[in-house]
Design a protein around this motif. Sequence first.
Motif, PDB file in Angstrom:
ATOM      1  N   ASP A   1     -63.601  90.330  -3.751  1.00 24.63           N
ATOM      2  CA  ASP A   1     -64.676  91.327  -3.872  1.00 24.63           C
ATOM      3  C   ASP A   1     -65.956  90.872  -3.183  1.00 24.63           C
ATOM      4  OD1 ASP A   1     -64.905  89.228  -5.716  1.00 24.63           O
ATOM      5  OD2 ASP A   1     -66.061  90.433  -7.134  1.00 24.63           O
ATOM      6  N   ARG A   2     -66.055  89.562  -2.867  1.00 24.98           N
ATOM      7  CA  ARG A   2     -67.308  89.023  -2.314  1.00 24.98           C
ATOM      8  C   ARG A   2     -67.159  88.464  -0.911  1.00 24.98           C
ATOM      9  NH1 ARG A   2     -67.569  85.221  -7.255  1.00 24.98           N
ATOM     10  NH2 ARG A   2     -65.754  86.449  -7.835  1.00 24.98           N
ATOM     11  N   VAL A   3     -65.941  87.999  -0.574  1.00 24.40           N
ATOM     12  CA  VAL A   3     -65.758  87.253   0.676  1.00 24.40           C
ATOM     13  C   VAL A   3     -64.789  88.012   1.589  1.00 24.40           C
ATOM     14  CG1 VAL A   3     -65.024  85.042   1.664  1.00 24.40           C
ATOM     15  CG2 VAL A   3     -66.121  85.095  -0.590  1.00 24.40           C
ATOM     16  N   GLN A   4     -65.171  88.195   2.853  1.00 23.67           N
ATOM     17  CA  GLN A   4     -64.273  88.849   3.812  1.00 23.67           C
ATOM     18  C   GLN A   4     -63.294  87.801   4.340  1.00 23.67           C
ATOM     19  OE1 GLN A   4     -66.642  91.074   6.953  1.00 23.67           O
ATOM     20  NE2 GLN A   4     -68.250  89.728   6.162  1.00 23.67           N
ATOM     21  N   LEU A   5     -62.012  88.078   4.268  1.00 22.92           N
ATOM     22  CA  LEU A   5     -61.006  87.182   4.843  1.00 22.92           C
ATOM     23  C   LEU A   5     -60.554  87.793   6.163  1.00 22.92           C
ATOM     24  CD1 LEU A   5     -58.959  84.877   4.859  1.00 22.92           C
ATOM     25  CD2 LEU A   5     -57.546  86.179   3.281  1.00 22.92           C
ATOM     26  N   VAL A   6     -60.740  87.038   7.252  1.00 24.80           N
ATOM     27  CA  VAL A   6     -60.419  87.579   8.578  1.00 24.80           C
ATOM     28  C   VAL A   6     -59.399  86.665   9.256  1.00 24.80           C
ATOM     29  CG1 VAL A   6     -61.370  88.173  10.845  1.00 24.80           C
ATOM     30  CG2 VAL A   6     -62.720  88.590   8.784  1.00 24.80           C
ATOM     31  N   ASP A   7     -58.251  87.223   9.605  1.00 21.50           N
ATOM     32  CA  ASP A   7     -57.256  86.494  10.401  1.00 21.50           C
ATOM     33  C   ASP A   7     -57.552  86.779  11.868  1.00 21.50           C
ATOM     34  OD1 ASP A   7     -55.831  85.565   8.182  1.00 21.50           O
ATOM     35  OD2 ASP A   7     -54.639  87.402   8.059  1.00 21.50           O
ATOM     36  N   ALA A   8     -57.637  85.727  12.675  1.00 19.04           N
ATOM     37  CA  ALA A   8     -57.988  85.941  14.087  1.00 19.04           C
ATOM     38  C   ALA A   8     -57.410  84.825  14.944  1.00 19.04           C
ATOM     39  CB  ALA A   8     -59.505  85.986  14.239  1.00 19.04           C
ATOM     40  N   ASP A   9     -57.444  85.071  16.264  1.00 21.40           N
ATOM     41  CA  ASP A   9     -57.093  84.038  17.244  1.00 21.40           C
ATOM     42  C   ASP A   9     -58.345  83.679  18.018  1.00 21.40           C
ATOM     43  OD1 ASP A   9     -54.412  83.585  16.908  1.00 21.40           O
ATOM     44  OD2 ASP A   9     -53.851  85.340  18.120  1.00 21.40           O
ATOM     45  N   TYR A  10     -58.448  82.402  18.368  1.00 18.60           N
ATOM     46  CA  TYR A  10     -59.547  81.983  19.247  1.00 18.60           C
ATOM     47  C   TYR A  10     -58.998  80.923  20.194  1.00 18.60           C
ATOM     48  CZ  TYR A  10     -63.777  79.833  20.983  1.00 18.60           C
ATOM     49  OH  TYR A  10     -64.745  79.330  21.815  1.00 18.60           O
ATOM     50  N   THR A  11     -59.140  81.168  21.488  1.00 16.69           N
ATOM     51  CA  THR A  11     -58.554  80.239  22.454  1.00 16.69           C
ATOM     52  C   THR A  11     -59.617  79.525  23.291  1.00 16.69           C
ATOM     53  OG1 THR A  11     -58.341  82.114  23.947  1.00 16.69           O
ATOM     54  CG2 THR A  11     -56.350  81.470  22.725  1.00 16.69           C
ATOM     55  N   GLY A  12     -60.894  79.836  23.042  1.00 11.45           N
ATOM     56  CA  GLY A  12     -61.971  79.248  23.853  1.00 11.45           C
ATOM     57  C   GLY A  12     -62.293  77.826  23.423  1.00 11.45           C
ATOM     58  N   PRO A  13     -63.311  77.234  24.064  1.00 11.05           N
ATOM     59  CA  PRO A  13     -63.703  75.858  23.732  1.00 11.05           C
ATOM     60  C   PRO A  13     -64.455  75.787  22.407  1.00 11.05           C
ATOM     61  CG  PRO A  13     -65.196  76.789  25.366  1.00 11.05           C
ATOM     62  CD  PRO A  13     -64.143  77.834  25.107  1.00 11.05           C
ATOM     63  N   TRP A  14     -64.461  74.604  21.796  1.00 11.87           N
ATOM     64  CA  TRP A  14     -65.255  74.347  20.586  1.00 11.87           C
ATOM     65  C   TRP A  14     -66.358  73.381  20.960  1.00 11.87           C
ATOM     66  CZ3 TRP A  14     -65.450  76.506  15.889  1.00 11.87           C
ATOM     67  CH2 TRP A  14     -64.394  77.348  15.528  1.00 11.87           C
ATOM     68  N   GLU A  15     -67.566  73.898  21.028  1.00  9.94           N
ATOM     69  CA  GLU A  15     -68.676  73.050  21.443  1.00  9.94           C
ATOM     70  C   GLU A  15     -69.882  73.368  20.579  1.00  9.94           C
ATOM     71  OE1 GLU A  15     -70.716  72.037  25.655  1.00  9.94           O
ATOM     72  OE2 GLU A  15     -68.674  72.807  25.686  1.00  9.94           O
ATOM     73  N   LEU A  16     -70.563  72.331  20.075  1.00  7.38           N
ATOM     74  CA  LEU A  16     -71.734  72.546  19.220  1.00  7.38           C
ATOM     75  C   LEU A  16     -72.982  72.019  19.905  1.00  7.38           C
ATOM     76  CD1 LEU A  16     -70.327  71.524  15.717  1.00  7.38           C
ATOM     77  CD2 LEU A  16     -70.483  73.802  16.737  1.00  7.38           C
ATOM     78  N   PRO A  17     -74.158  72.670  19.663  1.00  5.19           N
ATOM     79  CA  PRO A  17     -75.394  72.200  20.281  1.00  5.19           C
ATOM     80  C   PRO A  17     -75.634  70.727  19.964  1.00  5.19           C
ATOM     81  CG  PRO A  17     -75.768  74.276  19.139  1.00  5.19           C
ATOM     82  CD  PRO A  17     -74.375  73.829  18.793  1.00  5.19           C
ATOM     83  N   ALA A  18     -75.972  69.958  20.970  1.00  5.37           N
ATOM     84  CA  ALA A  18     -76.280  68.526  20.884  1.00  5.37           C
ATOM     85  C   ALA A  18     -75.047  67.656  20.630  1.00  5.37           C
ATOM     86  CB  ALA A  18     -77.343  68.210  19.837  1.00  5.37           C
TER      87      ALA A  18
END
Length: 366
Positions: free
Chosen positions: A306-323
Amino acid sequence: IELSDGRSLRAQYLVGCDGGRSLVRKAAGIDFPGSDPTTSNLIAEAELAVTPPAWGTRRDAIGIHGLGRVEYEIRDGQIVYPDEGPVRVLVTERQVGATAEPTLRDLSEALIAVYGTDYGIHSPTSISRFTDAARQAAAYRKGRVLIAGDAAHVHPPDGGQGLQTGVQDAVNLGWKLAQVVKGTSPESLLDTYHAERHPVGARVLRNTMASVALRREDERTRALRDTMSELLGMDEPRQKFAAMMSGLGTHYDLGEGHPLLGRRMPDLDLSTANGPLRLFSLLHKARPVLLNLGEPGALDITPWADRVQLVDADYTGPWELPALGPVAAPTAMLVRPDGYVAWVGDLTQPGLADALTIWFGSPAAG
Ligand SMILES: Cc1cc2nc3c(=O)[nH]c(=O)nc-3n(C[C@H](O)[C@H](O)[C@H](O)COP(=O)(O)OP(=O)(O)OC[C@H]3O[C@@H](n4cnc5c(N)ncnc54)[C@H](O)[C@@H]3O)c2cc1C
């Protein structure tokens, strides 16, 4: 709360977003320790009757000053000003401590002190005074009173960090306060507001105070400025400082784990059964998101559905975080409504129920 029209109102909570001189902060008795101003500056937009012999920045014993037209072009890396048009003025005042609203006369006197003339300045559309005072509230919450923005922290404007820090305070607090008011979460959730945002404000005070110190006009400070420039010419220090000053590098201490934990979720291009979507579009309703990039349907959060959206998805791009740069691709992550990651895990869901309870309240009775 007494209103200016004589009415009064009662509220369960009060959030003071009433600027650096915050009445709410003072009335709540929240301390505001820090340092008094050592410099005072006027910033204005106005017309000049006489065109100065040179535009640009000037440094002298009083401080740093600047004159330039509001409109300009950059040609071959050079600023080119038109012959006419309003002018933006930045001038350091000789005296610190003025408390009244700045006037055209103050501006004229400050210009004469530096340039020997006020260039016939007239028709101002804005005049503001700012200083290098740096103060931060000792507590962002006192009982049912909270403070955010300049009410919680004032500092020199170097790096343009004040507004974004205040907006992030509000975004951090908003969903927590809503959950507490609705009874979804205990009042203790509000304590995470100070715990997360006070260190961020303290860092802004530190880097803006350092920036002011670096502007001093003596041989040793010049040497320090050159040394800092050399350091910031290197990729790693520059990226770290850029991430800090933009706020993109903010890291809340949510414990050990994947580097994403406690950091801002990147705006991924996701593929879902309903088509492509950007991750940030899932946050527009200010509801938490559990993102499953593993086998669809493998995560179960029925008691929080009731509070949290559960989303199934695909992601194929890079994983990069600032700094930080590239990080290992996570399988599943819980994103808070403010965009920060509260849990990173896999389909065996270790610690997920705890994270859901801490941030979004107890499971609904089944
Ligand atoms: C020269 C200069 C340049 C800057 N440049 C940048 C920049 O580039 N980027 C950036 O992020 N930040 C910048 N800042 C900082 C930024 O302007 C402030 O951090 C930001 O405006 C703070 O927002 P706030 O809503 O917390 O407070 P404020 O903007 O001060 O708003 C407080 C509001 O509360 C109202 N209020 C106060 N008391 C009461 C009361 N008793 N009853 C009712 N209403 C009340 C006030 O009228 C005001 O509207 C700059 C600041 C200066 C001085």
